[in-house]
Design an enzyme around this catalytic site. Structure first.
Site, mmCIF file in Angstrom:
data_model
loop_
_atom_site.group_PDB
_atom_site.id
_atom_site.type_symbol
_atom_site.label_atom_id
_atom_site.label_comp_id
_atom_site.label_asym_id
_atom_site.label_seq_id
_atom_site.Cartn_x
_atom_site.Cartn_y
_atom_site.Cartn_z
ATOM 1 N N ARG A 290 -8.826 -0.698 7.786
ATOM 2 C CA ARG A 290 -10.053 0.008 7.254
ATOM 3 C C ARG A 290 -10.216 1.296 8.242
ATOM 4 O O ARG A 290 -11.163 1.595 8.238
ATOM 5 C CB ARG A 290 -11.078 -0.977 6.443
ATOM 6 N N CYS A 291 -9.186 1.686 8.090
ATOM 7 C CA CYS A 291 -9.547 2.918 9.260
ATOM 8 C C CYS A 291 -7.768 3.535 9.237
ATOM 9 O O CYS A 291 -7.074 3.139 9.166
ATOM 10 C CB CYS A 291 -10.024 2.318 10.403
ATOM 11 N N GLU B 252 -13.331 4.292 4.812
ATOM 12 C CA GLU B 252 -13.308 4.088 6.013
ATOM 13 C C GLU B 252 -14.863 4.328 6.962
ATOM 14 O O GLU B 252 -14.656 3.667 8.111
ATOM 15 C CB GLU B 252 -11.685 4.311 6.918
ATOM 16 N N GLN C 100 0.990 -1.071 0.094
ATOM 17 C CA GLN C 100 -0.190 0.141 -0.311
ATOM 18 C C GLN C 100 0.617 1.198 -0.300
ATOM 19 O O GLN C 100 0.764 2.202 -0.275
ATOM 20 C CB GLN C 100 -1.246 -0.139 1.516
#
Ligand SMILES: Cc1cc2nc3c(=O)[nH]c(=O)nc-3n(C[C@H](O)[C@H](O)[C@H](O)COP(=O)(O)OP(=O)(O)OC[C@H]3O[C@@H](n4cnc5c(N)ncnc54)[C@H](O)[C@@H]3O)c2cc1C
Lengths: 805, 287
Positions: free
Chosen positions: A387-388, A757, A240
């Site tokens: 996811r945050c 998110e 990522q």
């Protein structure tokens, strides 16, 4: 004669043709994915590739007495078996973590967790490699295992990290025990204590946020290819943050950064799991450099779930002080954080607990204090932002749970207590007592819209009727504020590199364009949305704009994609770079039309001379001129780069409501309804937003209802296959209803905030809230996740709620 | 996730398969592979020879022999689901097959393999007990038949002897005044039962003439809840009796704790699934 109406219609058509901001343009990535034509790391096939496989520890804590490679080396097709001893001369047996600690690449004298990497086998194919792994003989001496973080700081606790035993700091401040990693405090402790002393009511709730794994569809892997002749190292990797990987690889390997090329090809999901550097990557790179052939390492699912980055594992205690009307006077949050064997959490901020101090939520809270202790245990190291943004999910969970606990204590409706404490629209930008500046928000409108949409009053009535009949129905409500877009470089960096992001746009002579960004898409649809931003800014149809990311040889340096930072940071860079191009184009247009720049105005896809109908130059015409007819003194070409360092984070928010029915004899929870309203500011592609919201809700549902990474007392990881680890299919997943309001960010060039998110962060406490609400009349104030049927039934059984009358 | 090496055989007939099975040391039959291959990938099983039955048409197919439904051992779950004969003569099996694993597994996984594997988590064994099914088995010494009752001896342990192949499953009809109930609690698609209960009963007026209760995944093997059956047989079943039967079901359970639940939960769920299955069976029997 064209009427005014005709002209408006023509303008709309011109605008629509661009497929710019606001258009639900179909995702450009999907055709190749649905045809199976994506290129993932395992699809990268280089001639002469060798395969790496890892020997892993069966013990959670043990001393390595000896490693015998002979039998493995004797197997035909095996090229090498490397252990920590072999990496020592290169000083690569340990590697730095993003948090200032070190992590063993291959176990150095001790293993600290089950499945820890002990040796790497390099072979002609992955089958031989797997057989060879079985032939490596490792002799272990088992040591006492520390699984419970609450016992980590006991005087007689086994000392895990002998390598760090004498260090008084492992990267995040002073520590008080060999198993202690850090203590972090924010806020005014004294003033908070006073608020609690003087309060009319106080509430306190302990809660555990389980260890969960992001578990993307594609596991981690890489292909490292070192060219001995040119000294160039290519690494294809599921990352990522490819640019950061390049810097780290260069630092670790000594290969100059200019000779390291990192390529993140198509990525089968990241969700925070693919930010860090894992031992498998390092071993593959070392092996390629030593052997001079490409080396591929691809994890299997069990390895992935067992060793790569997980999230959460926070033991939290929340406390609120309030008056009798439910107005909050103070907040305390105390956390024991289990970081596992190495402090390798991928936290890009300067704060050891990330953004946890956003825990005042959407509420006007005068004082607060947060205390976090991080400890080592014999478990897999982490964690990461699943996811945050890092630790936001925990923050939102604790404050939203506490709002409900307070409401229940005071007998105030759960919507009403939120309304009474919201930061009001006129208070924005709002400085929280823990130092965040919430950029914009309109919480009341969002809440009211949702309550009206679901007929909240009606639901409460139905719930009362059901309760009278002995049935269990719950309504969960969450009004969250997120923080995304890391970040201002004054707050956030990775290994010292500030967290800006970048875009480089080139407009070609015939008017189409290519743009490259420092971010990297993993399902977010960057190829689609970035083109829309440029289309609106430059008047070039998005179909004619090519977006590329992930190859560090071509893309400008950026910090990557996680923490919903692509739109807030990369999207901003894209808009600013496009505006730089438009400024140059305006000069060229003025020159072409022989007027002053001030007389030229921008209109959708062209420059017009003010007040002179018909006097105009389209962007296409200007692009052509940029390569042959520019004003004197101006250089040719039409391109720009922007490195955007945001002035602040962005703060998306939303109101979520969930209705559940519980089967009291089995514990099965039926999610009857889930209504999600999100406000992410300007909406670039509504369809992609909806898709991201659905995806985030699915993952939130997974976390709340089933995901966990439990360990037994010996430190054996249970549930590290998809038989147990909960990945919901469309059969289990509830129906989602989505909605929105639009409150633009005042500081973002487009007013956009980021969205992918929010649904994860916001939905998780909402599921818990619904389940607790179903049991609230039985004096239940909290139930820990996961809310699988088994756990819910245990709660019901303890309460006697499953009795037959 | 990579199995150790093995030799692969593709026999041309059942006889050939039996020969290969008996000639080769450490040989295993490969049916759908959805139980065997996962175990091999984890290297829990490392057979030296795999004898693939997938080419054998004689082991496929569903037919009626009088009123007995005969199902070839290599019939897949999806073939069961799609079969008009099964829908008509034993709809219970359609309900069961639909809840086995997920569509991918059901495409290849076979009924014979599901039964032969001896996994207490598999669904068909307890269903076969409740249906009073019979298995046709061929070995080096010829063919024999064995009742489902008594076939399941322990985890991965059945009445199949070394070197034998199961060829067919024979299912007697549920009488006209009979009914069935099937309830499986599972965590998600693709999961085995936390607990499952199959009830097949026959009424005589309002009285229960015969009843068989098969339980899934709550003991080392598929079991019948005999004490509960004995209690209900010959009775007019009402809620009070169902409650007592549920108690007896709990006493019959001996589950292993795992992430699906502890012993207490699984035991209670076996009882709850049985309550529901008895009610469903009664409703279907038209009482
Ligand atoms: C994700 C997943 C979920 C699952 N969930 C369920 C579930 O919910 N319920 C359920 O019932 N099952 C479930 N299963 C198991 C699945 O149904 C298998 O297909 C079944 O258990 C075995 O059948 P098979 O044809 O695949 O046999 P195989 O895996 O090929 O063989 C299993 C064993 O039986 C032996 N064998 C096979 N056929 C014969 C024969 N004719 N004669 C003698 N021996 C034979 C083999 O030698 C082997 O030892 C699941 C499997 C997976 C992978």
């Amino acid at each position: 004669m064209a009427t005014a109406e005709d002209r408006v219609k023509a303008d709309i058509e011109r605008e629509d043709a661009l497929q710019g901001i606001g258009c639900s343009r179909k995702r450009k990535e999907d055709p190749r994915f649905v045809q199976g034509k994506g290129t993932y790391v395992d699809d990268v096939k280089l001639p002469g590739t060798l395969y790496a496989d890892l020997v892993r520890s069966p013990f959670a804590h043990a001393r390595i007495k000896g490693i015998n490679k002979e039998k493995a080396l004797a197997l035909p097709g095996v090229h090498a078996v490397l252990t920590a001893e072999d990496l020592k001369p290169l000083n690569l047996h340990w590697m730095p973590t993003l948090a200032g600690d070190v992590q063993a690449v291959l176990a150095d004298e001790k293993v600290h967790m089950q499945y820890q990497e002990v040796a790497v086998v390099i072979a002609d194919d992955r089958y031989i490699a797997a057989d060879a792994v079985d032939l490596v003989e490792v002799e272990y001496e088992a040591l006492p295992v520390l699984v419970d973080p609450h016992k980590a700081l006991d005087p007689d606790a086994p000392i895990l990290r002998e390598d760090a035993e004498d260090k008084d700091n492992v990267g995040q401040g002073p520590r008080k025990h060999p198993n202690h990693i850090f203590n972090w405090q924010v806020g005014d402790a004294e003033a908070t204590e006073r608020a609690f002393d003087e309060a009319e009511v106080t509430v306190k709730q302990e809660m555990y946020y389980p260890r969960v794994h992001p578990s993307p569809l594609e596991t981690c892997g890489c292909v490292a290819s070192f060219d001995k002749v040119n000294g160039k190292l290519d690494v294809y990797i599921t990352s990522q943050a490819p640019h950061v990987v390049r810097t780290v690889v260069s630092m670790l390997s000594g290969v100059p950064e200019s000779k390291v090329r990192i390529v993140s090809p198509d990525i089968g999901g990241g969700f925070g799991n693919k930010v860090g550097i894992y031992p498998g990557y390092v071993t593959a790179i070392v092996a390629s450099i030593v052997i001079g052939r490409p080396v591929k390492w691809i994890e299997d699912r069990m390895e992935h779930l067992s060793t790569t980055a997980w999230a959460r594992d926070y033991w939290m205690t929340g406390e609120l002080a309030a008056d009798k009307d439910g107005r909050i006077k103070g907040l305390k949050v105390d956390v024991l954080a289990d970081h596992g064997a190495f402090n390798s959490h991928a936290q890009p901020t300067k704060w050891p607990a990330g953004f946890l101090s956003i825990c005042t939520g959407s509420y006007d809270i005068p004082v607060a204090h947060v205390n976090v202790d991080g400890v080592y245990t014999n478990k897999s190291p982490g964690g990461v932002a699943y996811r945050c943004s890092f630790r936001v999910t925990e923050a939102v969970y604790v404050i939203e749970r506490m709002m409900d606990v307070l409401a229940q204590k005071l007998g105030i409706d759960k919507a009403e207590i939120r309304r009474r404490n919201f930061v009001k629209p006129e208070q924005f930008p709002y400085e929280t007592c823990l130092g965040w500046e919430l950029d914009s928000g309109d919480y009341h409108t969002a809440l009211d819209k949702v309550l009206a949409a679901v007929d909240y009053e009606g639901l409460r009535k139905e719930q009362a009727e059901k309760r009278a009949k002995g049935e269990l129905m719950g309504i969960g409500l969450v009004t969250f504020t997120e923080v995304v877009g890391a970040g201002p470089s004054k707050n956030c960096d990775i290994l010292g590199v500030g967290m800006f992001d970048s875009a480089e746009i080139r407009v070609h002579p015939t008017g189409s364009a290519i743009a490259r960004m420092g971010t990297i898409t993993q399902g977010q649809g960057h190829q689609t949305t970035y083109a829309q931003i440029i289309a609106s800014e430059l008047g070039i149809p998005s179909e004619e704009i090519q977006i590329e990311e992930g190859d560090t040889d071509t893309a400008p340096y950026g910090l990557g994609t996680y923490g919903s930072r692509s739109t807030p940071v990369g999207g901003a860079a894209t808009a600013v770079a496009a505006r730089k191009i438009r400024d140059k184009a305006r000069k060229i247009a003025a020159h072409l039309m022989e007027v002053s720049e001030d007389d030229v105005e921008w209109d959708i896809d062209r420059f017009k001379v003010k007040g002179v109908p018909g006097q105009e130059k389209t962007m296409k015409e200007v692009a052509w001129a940029a390569y042959n007819n520019v004003p004197e003194g101006m250089e040719m070409g039409l391109e720009a780069v922007d490195y955007y360092d945001p002035p602040n984070f962005t703060y998306p928010f939303g109101t979520y409501l969930c209705v559940v029915d519980i089967d009291k004899y089995t514990g099965v929870v039926d999610i009857r309804r889930f209504y999600a309203l999100d406000d992410c500011g300007t909406r670039i592609n509504p369809m992609i937003i909806e898709g991201q919201v659905h995806g985030g809700l699915n993952e939130g549902f997974a976390v709340a209802m089933g995901q966990e990474m439990p360990y037994d007392e010996e430190g054996n990881l249970l549930g590290n296959t998809f038989m147990d680890y909960f990945i919901p299919t469309f059969v289990e997943t509830p129906h989602w209803e989505t909605d929105y309001t639009v409150t633009p960010s005042p500081h973002h060039p487009l007013g956009a905030k980021g969205v992918a998110e929010s649904p994860h962060v916001g939905s998780i406490p909402c599921f818990t809230a619904a389940i607790v609400d179903a049991l609230a009349h039985l004096d239940v104030t909290h139930v820990d996740m996961p809310h699988n049927a088994y756990r819910v039934w245990q709660t019901l059984h303890e309460l006697g709620a499953d009795k037959r009358d | 996730m990579i199995p150790s090496g093995f030799e692969y055989h593709r026999p041309s007939s059942v006889q050939d398969a039996i020969r290969l099975l008996n000639e080769n040391e450490d040989a295993k039959i490969l049916a759908g592979g959805h139980s065997l291959l996962p175990m091999m990938k984890l290297r829990f099983a490392e057979p030296a020879h795999l004898i693939d039955l997938n080419g054998l048409a004689e082991l496929k197919g569903i037919r009626l022999d009088g009123d007995t439904l005969c199902i070839g051992a290599m019939t897949t779950e999806n073939e069961l689901i799609d079969s008009d004969l099964v829908k008509q003569h034993c709809p219970l099996l359609v309900d069961v097959a639909k809840l086995v694993a997920d569509p991918q597994v059901r495409n290849r996984g076979t009924v014979g393999g599901d039964v032969a594997h001896g996994d207490p988590g598999n669904d068909h064994p307890a269903v076969m007990l409740a249906l009073d099914a019979e298995f046709v088995i061929q070995g080096p010494d010829g063919e024999r038949r064995q009742a489902a009752n008594g076939f399941f001896l322990g985890t991965y342990w059945t009445g199949l002897e070394e070197g034998e192949v199961m060829t067919e499953i024979r299912i007697p009809p549920i009488p006209a005044n009979g009914g069935y109930g099937y309830n499986k609690l599972k965590r998600k698609t693709g999961d085995y039962a936390t607990a499952g209960s199959t009830v097949v009963l026959e009424l005589d007026g309002a009285s229960c003439k015969e009843i068989r209760i098969g339980l899934t995944n709550v003991a080392p093997m598929a079991i019948r809840a005999e004490a509960a059956e004995d209690l209900l047989r010959g009775q007019n079943i009402d809620e009070a009796l169902i409650e007592q039967a549920a108690e007896l079901v709990m006493q019959a359970c001996d589950p292993a704790e795992d992430l699906r639940g502890d012993i207490q939960y699984k035991t209670h769920m076996a009882a709850e699934m049985t309550r529901r299955s008895i009610r469903d069976a009664l409703a279907r029997a038209g009482s």
